[in-house]
Motif scaffolding. Sequence first.
Motif, PDB file in Angstrom:
ATOM      1  N   LEU A 222      -7.643  52.031  86.228  1.00  0.00           N
ATOM      2  CA  LEU A 222      -6.597  52.272  85.232  1.00  0.00           C
ATOM      3  C   LEU A 222      -5.298  51.571  85.625  1.00  0.00           C
ATOM      4  N   GLU A 223      -4.906  51.692  86.904  1.00  0.00           N
ATOM      5  CA  GLU A 223      -3.685  51.036  87.355  1.00  0.00           C
ATOM      6  C   GLU A 223      -3.787  49.519  87.219  1.00  0.00           C
ATOM      7  N   ALA A 224      -4.958  48.964  87.522  1.00  0.00           N
ATOM      8  CA  ALA A 224      -5.137  47.519  87.393  1.00  0.00           C
ATOM      9  C   ALA A 224      -5.007  47.081  85.935  1.00  0.00           C
ATOM     10  N   ALA A 225      -5.579  47.851  85.012  1.00  0.00           N
ATOM     11  CA  ALA A 225      -5.488  47.517  83.589  1.00  0.00           C
ATOM     12  C   ALA A 225      -4.047  47.630  83.084  1.00  0.00           C
ATOM     13  N   LEU A 226      -3.320  48.652  83.542  1.00  0.00           N
ATOM     14  CA  LEU A 226      -1.935  48.826  83.106  1.00  0.00           C
ATOM     15  C   LEU A 226      -1.023  47.747  83.686  1.00  0.00           C
ATOM     16  N   GLN A 227      -1.358  47.266  84.872  1.00  0.00           N
ATOM     17  CA  GLN A 227      -0.531  46.228  85.493  1.00  0.00           C
ATOM     18  C   GLN A 227      -0.512  44.955  84.655  1.00  0.00           C
ATOM     19  N   VAL A 228      -1.648  44.590  84.102  1.00  0.00           N
ATOM     20  CA  VAL A 228      -1.723  43.334  83.340  1.00  0.00           C
ATOM     21  C   VAL A 228      -1.402  43.538  81.859  1.00  0.00           C
ATOM     22  N   SER A 229      -1.285  44.790  81.446  1.00  0.00           N
ATOM     23  CA  SER A 229      -0.991  45.058  80.034  1.00  0.00           C
ATOM     24  C   SER A 229       0.474  44.750  79.723  1.00  0.00           C
ATOM     25  N   GLU A 230       0.719  44.214  78.550  1.00  0.00           N
ATOM     26  CA  GLU A 230       2.082  43.946  78.075  1.00  0.00           C
ATOM     27  C   GLU A 230       2.407  44.870  76.902  1.00  0.00           C
ATOM     28  N   TYR A 231       2.020  46.123  77.027  1.00  0.00           N
ATOM     29  CA  TYR A 231       2.111  47.051  75.896  1.00  0.00           C
ATOM     30  C   TYR A 231       3.550  47.222  75.420  1.00  0.00           C
ATOM     31  N   THR A 232       4.437  47.626  76.321  1.00  0.00           N
ATOM     32  CA  THR A 232       5.811  47.897  75.897  1.00  0.00           C
ATOM     33  C   THR A 232       6.520  46.631  75.441  1.00  0.00           C
ATOM     34  N   ASP A 233       6.159  45.476  76.027  1.00  0.00           N
ATOM     35  CA  ASP A 233       6.777  44.215  75.594  1.00  0.00           C
ATOM     36  C   ASP A 233       6.390  43.869  74.160  1.00  0.00           C
ATOM     37  N   ARG A 234       5.189  44.238  73.776  1.00  0.00           N
ATOM     38  CA  ARG A 234       4.711  43.902  72.429  1.00  0.00           C
ATOM     39  C   ARG A 234       5.109  44.944  71.380  1.00  0.00           C
ATOM     40  N   ILE A 235       5.256  46.196  71.798  1.00  0.00           N
ATOM     41  CA  ILE A 235       5.501  47.281  70.834  1.00  0.00           C
ATOM     42  C   ILE A 235       6.984  47.586  70.700  1.00  0.00           C
ATOM     43  N   ASP A 236       7.681  47.767  71.812  1.00  0.00           N
ATOM     44  CA  ASP A 236       9.099  48.147  71.773  1.00  0.00           C
ATOM     45  C   ASP A 236       9.972  46.906  71.608  1.00  0.00           C
ATOM     46  N   THR A 237       9.848  46.269  70.482  1.00  0.00           N
ATOM     47  CA  THR A 237      10.618  45.076  70.175  1.00  0.00           C
ATOM     48  C   THR A 237      10.918  45.051  68.688  1.00  0.00           C
ATOM     49  N   GLN A 251      -3.067  46.779  70.658  1.00  0.00           N
ATOM     50  CA  GLN A 251      -2.791  46.840  72.094  1.00  0.00           C
ATOM     51  C   GLN A 251      -3.623  47.919  72.792  1.00  0.00           C
ATOM     52  N   ILE A 252      -3.833  49.060  72.126  1.00  0.00           N
ATOM     53  CA  ILE A 252      -4.651  50.123  72.732  1.00  0.00           C
ATOM     54  C   ILE A 252      -6.093  49.659  72.878  1.00  0.00           C
ATOM     55  N   ARG A 253      -6.618  49.004  71.861  1.00  0.00           N
ATOM     56  CA  ARG A 253      -7.989  48.498  71.946  1.00  0.00           C
ATOM     57  C   ARG A 253      -8.114  47.418  73.014  1.00  0.00           C
ATOM     58  N   GLU A 254      -7.068  46.619  73.159  1.00  0.00           N
ATOM     59  CA  GLU A 254      -7.095  45.591  74.198  1.00  0.00           C
ATOM     60  C   GLU A 254      -7.130  46.222  75.586  1.00  0.00           C
ATOM     61  N   LEU A 255      -6.325  47.283  75.793  1.00  0.00           N
ATOM     62  CA  LEU A 255      -6.339  47.972  77.083  1.00  0.00           C
ATOM     63  C   LEU A 255      -7.688  48.629  77.330  1.00  0.00           C
ATOM     64  N   CYS A 256      -8.251  49.260  76.304  1.00  0.00           N
ATOM     65  CA  CYS A 256      -9.567  49.887  76.454  1.00  0.00           C
ATOM     66  C   CYS A 256     -10.637  48.833  76.764  1.00  0.00           C
ATOM     67  N   ALA A 257     -10.506  47.655  76.178  1.00  0.00           N
ATOM     68  CA  ALA A 257     -11.462  46.587  76.464  1.00  0.00           C
ATOM     69  C   ALA A 257     -11.341  46.121  77.910  1.00  0.00           C
ATOM     70  N   ILE A 258     -10.107  46.032  78.423  1.00  0.00           N
ATOM     71  CA  ILE A 258      -9.911  45.661  79.828  1.00  0.00           C
ATOM     72  C   ILE A 258     -10.526  46.706  80.740  1.00  0.00           C
ATOM     73  N   LEU A 259     -10.299  47.986  80.402  1.00  0.00           N
ATOM     74  CA  LEU A 259     -10.894  49.071  81.191  1.00  0.00           C
ATOM     75  C   LEU A 259     -12.417  48.983  81.172  1.00  0.00           C
ATOM     76  N   SER A 260     -12.969  48.712  79.998  1.00  0.00           N
ATOM     77  CA  SER A 260     -14.425  48.606  79.885  1.00  0.00           C
ATOM     78  C   SER A 260     -14.952  47.489  80.777  1.00  0.00           C
ATOM     79  N   GLY A 261     -14.266  46.339  80.784  1.00  0.00           N
ATOM     80  CA  GLY A 261     -14.706  45.235  81.627  1.00  0.00           C
ATOM     81  C   GLY A 261     -14.609  45.555  83.102  1.00  0.00           C
ATOM     82  N   LEU A 262     -13.532  46.261  83.505  1.00  0.00           N
ATOM     83  CA  LEU A 262     -13.382  46.621  84.911  1.00  0.00           C
ATOM     84  C   LEU A 262     -14.443  47.623  85.344  1.00  0.00           C
ATOM     85  N   VAL A 263     -14.736  48.598  84.481  1.00  0.00           N
ATOM     86  CA  VAL A 263     -15.783  49.569  84.808  1.00  0.00           C
ATOM     87  C   VAL A 263     -17.133  48.873  84.912  1.00  0.00           C
TER      88      VAL A 263
END
Length: 662
Positions: A222-237, A251-263
């Motif tokens: 989870l920490e690895a996926a959040l590190q590479v995520s640009e969630y706040t940069d894309r949403i809070d703008t 962005q949520i689906r992208e993070l879930c996809a990253i998590l799926s790949g890491l798992v």
Amino acid sequence: MAGSSPSIAAAASLDGDSATQRDASASTSVSASASASASAFSLQNILGENHDTVEHPKYQEQLDASGSVPAAGWDEEGTEHVAPEGFCVECEDQPAQLHCEACAERFCEVCFAALHRKGTRKAHATKALEYEEPARKKAKTEVGGGEDKEVRVNGEDIAMNSDEELEMLVSQPPAASTSTAVLSPQPSAGADAGKAGDWFLERAKYIPLRLTLSERKFLRLLEAALQVSEYTDRIDTLGFGLSKAKRIVQQIRELCAILSGLVLSADYKAGQELFQDRDFASNDVFYQQIFELGRRHKIMNPDKMRTTYGKLIYLLQDSQTPEVKDLLSFSCVKPIKTVYSVLEEHGALALLTDDLILAATREIYAEGRTRRDVQKEIRIKERAIETLGARYARDGLDEEKVKQCLYSIGDNHAFLRTNRDPCERMIEYLKEHFHPTQATSGKASLAIRSGKGGARLSHDHARQYAYVLQSLTLWREILHDMFRLWSLAEQDLLSENVPYRLRDTGQGLNRVQAAPKTSRMMHAILDKAQQSVGSWVGSSAIHMGDHNVPNALMFIDKYSQIYRILLPICNTLAQIPALADVPALRSYIEDEFGSPEACAREILGDFFRHGFDGSGADNFFDAGSCIDGRLTSAWNWCSNLEKKRYFHVFLLTGFVGFDGDW
């Protein structure tokens, strides 16, 4: 001709008047046209010299019946809001418990104490009220076809006649979580078993369960996926393109996809079973669990996930909005797993009232004790843990799970020792080195004056002593209840009924959101601190949901840093006697400060004066003597430490900074 001359003169006069009137009318129309042109809502007029006369086209629509602009701003609530019957007129979300005869209003205990703390209102007479259920208002609704609209809240059917009342009641948490009673002090060894059991029962509701080894593997993913995520940069703008809801879902689906790949890469077989259908909604339980692991780990370890927890909580906050839920087709949020919830699920709550719980969860200190005594206490603790593990193991709750609950309670004690106990030590230092009412010498005086040494408050010695004592007492009470405050903060952040607004607070774009549950708990803690110290110096205003503390996440982050300020100071003061044992260092201390005791007193005196002097901002609303301003002043003192003449003493004791390891 002579007789007709007056008529001619009169006619000429009338013609002249008419011409004058026409000229005046023309002049008036020209000036009105010029005035209208000058006040027109255009870019030229806005940037021109007479921009004060420019009016927005909708300005006239905002005028009320009296011809004046309403007092409320565009982003403020209406002033004509009436509290629901039976509820406090101040907070409007708690049952009224006291009737103030002078104010002729009903209040809950917390709001009454906050509003009647001092001044003439302190003498107001009150009358206790019994809790009354809100009146069952029966009203015909167009949607219901003339039938009453009812909602079931806390097991009862309540008739509702407006969307506002429905939202107000539904947003109320269950009775168990609305309690603002401050927790009692931590029981010590030899304490009464009944009182200790009650403390553990209440405390365990907010103690997160320690992570297992397998859960820690998912946490790293989870920490690895959040590190590479640009969630706040894309949403809070403030940008254009896709709607915000669609961007959030993407962005949520992208993070879930990253998590799926890491798992999948970490455990191919398990990942293949989970994601063979490539459907996010069918794996909602997995995503809820992995997000819950991150939240649980952060609460127990405030030093961890310092850059990723904000992304996680903002992502979950956005996922709670109805529009995003519909697009996602699943929820990302589940309740935090606590010691109480695990034991309650398996019917083992008796563990928390067992006589051995104190021995099994107590912390063992080595300072000033022999190795033999420490080893003896370790054996007693291990034996108690083994006994409780065997006693309460049952189907679905093995011995390891019971031990995990006990270790989690022990982690709570370690948290309190690291975060809360420095406040206790600073209070002891204050009482040991300084007199409460008068200074024994010039160097022992805590008096401050506005404009001198950066101070923005003016206090004599006695007033500053009381101000410092009450501030440290308040910090101690906040950190004692930090787990409950964190739980309430997450409830406010992840609430579906409390939206946020993205606003520039002077420190960039922030999510400004009200935090009613956290704010109410803070007022209860403040009331307890005020009662414990007696009189109160300064303001008791608590910033929450404004540009100083935009939301509950910022509030938690602000107060979880208190130990970062106090712990290095305590460690330095504790090591000064050891420095004095070295001849060269003792010579330095005596030449500079006179003695080790004088060195410690100078450090404490400077901190108690200028760590609580209202500095740190350019106005009294952002700093000053308010509740949050006291912490701002302390951080300002930390930023100036390297300019102090005793800074070398800090370095000699191993100090590396207020944001490092000690």
